[in-house]
Design a protein around this motif. Structure first.
Motif, PDB file in Angstrom:
ATOM      1  N   MET A 189      70.075  35.509  27.993  1.00 33.47           N
ATOM      2  CA  MET A 189      68.933  34.650  28.295  1.00 33.47           C
ATOM      3  C   MET A 189      67.860  34.865  27.222  1.00 33.47           C
ATOM      4  O   MET A 189      67.503  35.988  26.914  1.00 33.47           O
ATOM      5  CB  MET A 189      68.373  35.044  29.658  1.00 33.47           C
ATOM      6  CG  MET A 189      67.638  33.934  30.346  1.00 33.47           C
ATOM      7  SD  MET A 189      67.034  34.547  31.923  1.00 33.47           S
ATOM      8  CE  MET A 189      65.949  35.840  31.355  1.00 33.47           C
ATOM      9  N   GLN A 190      67.346  33.780  26.674  1.00 34.76           N
ATOM     10  CA  GLN A 190      66.408  33.896  25.556  1.00 34.76           C
ATOM     11  C   GLN A 190      65.274  34.860  25.852  1.00 34.76           C
ATOM     12  O   GLN A 190      64.925  35.697  25.035  1.00 34.76           O
ATOM     13  CB  GLN A 190      65.815  32.517  25.236  1.00 34.76           C
ATOM     14  CG  GLN A 190      66.660  31.720  24.252  1.00 34.76           C
ATOM     15  CD  GLN A 190      65.823  30.668  23.565  1.00 34.76           C
ATOM     16  OE1 GLN A 190      64.758  30.972  23.031  1.00 34.76           O
ATOM     17  NE2 GLN A 190      66.280  29.438  23.578  1.00 34.76           N
ATOM     18  N   LEU A 230      68.486  32.741  38.905  1.00 33.20           N
ATOM     19  CA  LEU A 230      69.813  33.297  39.148  1.00 33.20           C
ATOM     20  C   LEU A 230      70.487  33.650  37.825  1.00 33.20           C
ATOM     21  O   LEU A 230      70.692  32.795  36.972  1.00 33.20           O
ATOM     22  CB  LEU A 230      70.653  32.260  39.885  1.00 33.20           C
ATOM     23  CG  LEU A 230      71.798  32.757  40.744  1.00 33.20           C
ATOM     24  CD1 LEU A 230      71.333  33.819  41.718  1.00 33.20           C
ATOM     25  CD2 LEU A 230      72.376  31.586  41.518  1.00 33.20           C
ATOM     26  N   GLU A 231      70.757  34.922  37.631  1.00 28.71           N
ATOM     27  CA  GLU A 231      71.435  35.345  36.401  1.00 28.71           C
ATOM     28  C   GLU A 231      72.721  36.048  36.785  1.00 28.71           C
ATOM     29  O   GLU A 231      72.841  36.560  37.889  1.00 28.71           O
ATOM     30  CB  GLU A 231      70.559  36.329  35.620  1.00 28.71           C
ATOM     31  CG  GLU A 231      69.212  35.746  35.217  1.00 28.71           C
ATOM     32  CD  GLU A 231      68.241  36.860  34.852  1.00 28.71           C
ATOM     33  OE1 GLU A 231      68.695  37.854  34.267  1.00 28.71           O
ATOM     34  OE2 GLU A 231      67.067  36.736  35.193  1.00 28.71           O
ATOM     35  N   ASN A 232      73.657  36.110  35.839  1.00 29.85           N
ATOM     36  CA  ASN A 232      74.919  36.779  36.161  1.00 29.85           C
ATOM     37  C   ASN A 232      74.689  38.161  36.739  1.00 29.85           C
ATOM     38  O   ASN A 232      75.188  38.511  37.777  1.00 29.85           O
ATOM     39  CB  ASN A 232      75.788  36.895  34.908  1.00 29.85           C
ATOM     40  CG  ASN A 232      76.431  35.556  34.611  1.00 29.85           C
ATOM     41  OD1 ASN A 232      76.680  34.787  35.532  1.00 29.85           O
ATOM     42  ND2 ASN A 232      76.667  35.279  33.361  1.00 29.85           N
ATOM     43  N   GLN A 233      73.881  38.932  36.050  1.00 32.45           N
ATOM     44  CA  GLN A 233      73.754  40.330  36.477  1.00 32.45           C
ATOM     45  C   GLN A 233      73.106  40.400  37.861  1.00 32.45           C
ATOM     46  O   GLN A 233      73.370  41.331  38.614  1.00 32.45           O
ATOM     47  CB  GLN A 233      72.995  41.178  35.466  1.00 32.45           C
ATOM     48  CG  GLN A 233      71.600  40.671  35.101  1.00 32.45           C
ATOM     49  CD  GLN A 233      71.661  39.658  33.970  1.00 32.45           C
ATOM     50  OE1 GLN A 233      72.544  38.798  33.960  1.00 32.45           O
ATOM     51  NE2 GLN A 233      70.750  39.753  33.022  1.00 32.45           N
ATOM     52  N   VAL A 263      73.385  37.735  40.143  1.00 34.95           N
ATOM     53  CA  VAL A 263      74.394  37.148  41.036  1.00 34.95           C
ATOM     54  C   VAL A 263      75.400  38.218  41.449  1.00 34.95           C
ATOM     55  O   VAL A 263      75.853  38.269  42.572  1.00 34.95           O
ATOM     56  CB  VAL A 263      75.198  36.036  40.329  1.00 34.95           C
ATOM     57  CG1 VAL A 263      76.192  35.423  41.314  1.00 34.95           C
ATOM     58  CG2 VAL A 263      74.282  34.957  39.814  1.00 34.95           C
ATOM     59  N   ARG A 297      63.846  28.224  42.193  1.00 33.27           N
ATOM     60  CA  ARG A 297      65.042  27.640  41.613  1.00 33.27           C
ATOM     61  C   ARG A 297      65.507  26.490  42.508  1.00 33.27           C
ATOM     62  O   ARG A 297      65.483  26.612  43.727  1.00 33.27           O
ATOM     63  CB  ARG A 297      66.148  28.709  41.523  1.00 33.27           C
ATOM     64  CG  ARG A 297      67.442  28.221  40.928  1.00 33.27           C
ATOM     65  CD  ARG A 297      68.432  29.376  40.757  1.00 33.27           C
ATOM     66  NE  ARG A 297      68.610  30.141  42.002  1.00 33.27           N
ATOM     67  CZ  ARG A 297      69.366  29.755  43.014  1.00 33.27           C
ATOM     68  NH1 ARG A 297      70.010  28.589  42.985  1.00 33.27           N
ATOM     69  NH2 ARG A 297      69.482  30.512  44.089  1.00 33.27           N
ATOM     70  N   GLN A 298      65.899  25.386  41.883  1.00 35.53           N
ATOM     71  CA  GLN A 298      66.409  24.265  42.667  1.00 35.53           C
ATOM     72  C   GLN A 298      67.566  24.762  43.543  1.00 35.53           C
ATOM     73  O   GLN A 298      68.390  25.558  43.087  1.00 35.53           O
ATOM     74  CB  GLN A 298      66.897  23.163  41.723  1.00 35.53           C
ATOM     75  CG  GLN A 298      67.247  21.877  42.446  1.00 35.53           C
ATOM     76  CD  GLN A 298      67.748  20.805  41.491  1.00 35.53           C
ATOM     77  OE1 GLN A 298      68.405  21.109  40.500  1.00 35.53           O
ATOM     78  NE2 GLN A 298      67.444  19.553  41.777  1.00 35.53           N
ATOM     79  N   TYR A 299      67.570  24.334  44.793  1.00 37.23           N
ATOM     80  CA  TYR A 299      68.624  24.695  45.747  1.00 37.23           C
ATOM     81  C   TYR A 299      68.555  26.138  46.220  1.00 37.23           C
ATOM     82  O   TYR A 299      69.494  26.624  46.850  1.00 37.23           O
ATOM     83  CB  TYR A 299      70.026  24.393  45.187  1.00 37.23           C
ATOM     84  CG  TYR A 299      70.156  22.984  44.692  1.00 37.23           C
ATOM     85  CD1 TYR A 299      69.874  21.907  45.518  1.00 37.23           C
ATOM     86  CD2 TYR A 299      70.525  22.725  43.378  1.00 37.23           C
ATOM     87  CE1 TYR A 299      69.982  20.607  45.060  1.00 37.23           C
ATOM     88  CE2 TYR A 299      70.640  21.431  42.911  1.00 37.23           C
ATOM     89  CZ  TYR A 299      70.364  20.376  43.755  1.00 37.23           C
ATOM     90  OH  TYR A 299      70.469  19.095  43.291  1.00 37.23           O
ATOM     91  N   THR A 325      65.355  24.238  37.268  1.00 37.11           N
ATOM     92  CA  THR A 325      66.810  24.445  37.192  1.00 37.11           C
ATOM     93  C   THR A 325      67.186  25.377  36.042  1.00 37.11           C
ATOM     94  O   THR A 325      68.205  26.029  36.094  1.00 37.11           O
ATOM     95  CB  THR A 325      67.554  23.103  36.996  1.00 37.11           C
ATOM     96  OG1 THR A 325      66.986  22.444  35.869  1.00 37.11           O
ATOM     97  CG2 THR A 325      67.412  22.222  38.213  1.00 37.11           C
ATOM     98  N   THR A 326      66.337  25.433  35.025  1.00 34.96           N
ATOM     99  CA  THR A 326      66.684  26.289  33.889  1.00 34.96           C
ATOM    100  C   THR A 326      65.654  27.402  33.743  1.00 34.96           C
ATOM    101  O   THR A 326      64.504  27.270  34.168  1.00 34.96           O
ATOM    102  CB  THR A 326      66.702  25.488  32.567  1.00 34.96           C
ATOM    103  OG1 THR A 326      65.351  25.137  32.241  1.00 34.96           O
ATOM    104  CG2 THR A 326      67.546  24.235  32.696  1.00 34.96           C
ATOM    105  N   VAL A 327      66.080  28.475  33.119  1.00 35.93           N
ATOM    106  CA  VAL A 327      65.183  29.602  32.892  1.00 35.93           C
ATOM    107  C   VAL A 327      64.007  29.161  32.019  1.00 35.93           C
ATOM    108  O   VAL A 327      62.868  29.565  32.227  1.00 35.93           O
ATOM    109  CB  VAL A 327      65.945  30.770  32.235  1.00 35.93           C
ATOM    110  CG1 VAL A 327      64.991  31.874  31.818  1.00 35.93           C
ATOM    111  CG2 VAL A 327      66.998  31.316  33.189  1.00 35.93           C
TER     112      VAL A 327
END
Lengths: 291, 291
Positions: A1-2, A50-53, A55, A86-88, A147-149
């Protein structure tokens, strides 16, 4: 993530802002003005991108449970809430039914020409509908989703810049306030807290959440986070007990907030106590600018 | 994400399976047996694991809109659906109201001692409730959720291994079927499709979705995906038109499925046509094992 690879300044100068940024900021400004006129205190709650780490193990956090729950308790306590999520993700009020552990379609029955909520859920749902309608009719809740970071970071910056103005507007409107709004940052992008506190909303009372796996490090790590980022409170919690106990950590104090076994049995939401505690601290901040 | 750094085999041997894997697999086995006895065709639909690079722009996909919508249309068309989805993604039936663009709390009104659905939403909601109850009462929908990519990959493997047995069980139950179940993979982990097709469910009819940004490359890229992974169909779509037009790409053919302007105006769901087309192809696969 930037945002994890570059500094915030680099990030904002090197990234194109969302097209509708100013339009959304206008909504937030209107919401703040409206509620300032009503002498409402303002809180900005941001949910977890929501990020992989995250999640990987933060199931409930990733759904935004704590953010959505906190929003309801702040409104109950007389605040106006800007809910940046975050959306949803889970949202205030609907959270009780949207995410299928408790599917709202199971609460409805077709009864001749009507569709009614079943007897056994009526009282519980009525209470939620009444709170939801009050928040809606009195404009006490502004939900803005991303929706996006990248959207998240730009909106967070814009909103906290506006939140910082709450102080001046408050004075202008003769409210006994000099402390600015309350900013509750639940996200996993800690480095963003530094510019938030130092540049965007220095008048705001800013609180971050810290999830720890090693309880023995919680206090020391939280204190150094306060030093590093310059905000007022870290609320520390452990993954597996986060719904039953949290620790408030300020520069000069630590305080445990814990549900009793009885409260756990009756599914009392710890956010009720977290928000009550935060409001005390925010009031102190408003009157003394110190914690 | 690990699955992007290692081969699937390495992944499954080097990663601990979820503790409840066998218990969940048992549920799926029971669901398959039950619906096989009813001569139901079985489809496995997997939703998108949310990753940063997808979060960045796949807003609706990340919510699982296409997966949830497809599940409803498959059930309408007589299939039994195994819906493997990210926790808190959109789900069949509830999707119409859970994610706040259309908040279900706005549909309810307190009417004396009852809570009723408002007049203007009654008919629409009744239709959904009836479909939802039918799916529930006839056990036509099995929803299994995951929170981590690791859970997702283990469940996908387990489920497709079971799906592959559908063929034999079908024969055993004297169904005119030799083609196995239908596996609809909507995810963004393409390399997982190879072991799925070659090792786990070679009898299944497997379809993947491909989101393209350059339409001129869509067919060629899809054909090489079919070569590389060995599955039967790629459904290609472009980000900004994905709700209005998709392309079915097989080894020997391409077919466009497009909504008319009138259908777009009346918010017809393109999944209705996608699923109708898929069922034709699945039937052909069942009888000829060729597409």
């Amino acid at each position: 993530m930037q945002s994890q690879e570059t500094t915030p300044d680099e990030y904002f100068t090197s990234t194109t802002p969302p097209a509708n940024l100013k339009a959304i900021a206008g909504k937030v400004q209107t919401f703040i003005d409206l509620n300032q006129k009503k002498n409402k205190k303002i809180v900005l709650i941001t949910s977890v991108p929501l990020e992989n780490q995250t999640v990987r193990f933060l199931d409930n956090f990733s759904a935004g449970t704590r953010g959505a729950t906190s929003a309801e308790h702040f409104i109950e306590a007389g605040y106006a809430v800007i809910f940046l999520h975050r959306q949803y993700s889970l949202e205030p009020y609907t959270r009780h039914y949207t995410h299928s552990t408790n599917c709202f379609l199971d609460l409805l029955e077709v009864d001749n020409n009507d569709i009614k909520v079943t007897k056994d859920h009526k009282d519980e749902l009525r209470a939620i509908i009444e709170k939801y309608n009050r928040a809606k009719n009195e404009s006490l809740l502004l939900k803005i989703n991303f929706t996006t970071v990248s959207e998240y970071l730009f909106l967070l910056k814009e909103f906290t810049l506006l939140l910082d103005q709450v102080k001046d507007m408050a004075v202008e409107h003769k409210i006994q306030s000099s402390g600015g709004g309350l900013s509750l940052v639940l996200d996993q992008v800690p480095k963003i807290i530094k510019p938030l506190v130092k540049e965007w909303a220095p008048s705001a009372f800013t609180v971050s959440f810290k999830l720890e796996t090693d309880s023995t490090l919680l206090v020391s790590k939280s204190k150094s986070a306060l030093e590093k980022y310059g905000h007022q409170i870290v609320i520390g919690n452990m993954l597996h007990t986060r719904k039953h106990v949290v620790w408030f950590i300020g520069r000069e104090f630590e305080k445990e907030v814990r549900l009793t076994q009885d409260e756990i049995k009756h599914e009392v939401e710890i956010e009720k106590y977290i928000i009550a505690e935060l409001i005390k601290l925010h009031d102190k901040w408003i009157s003394t600018r110190a914690i």
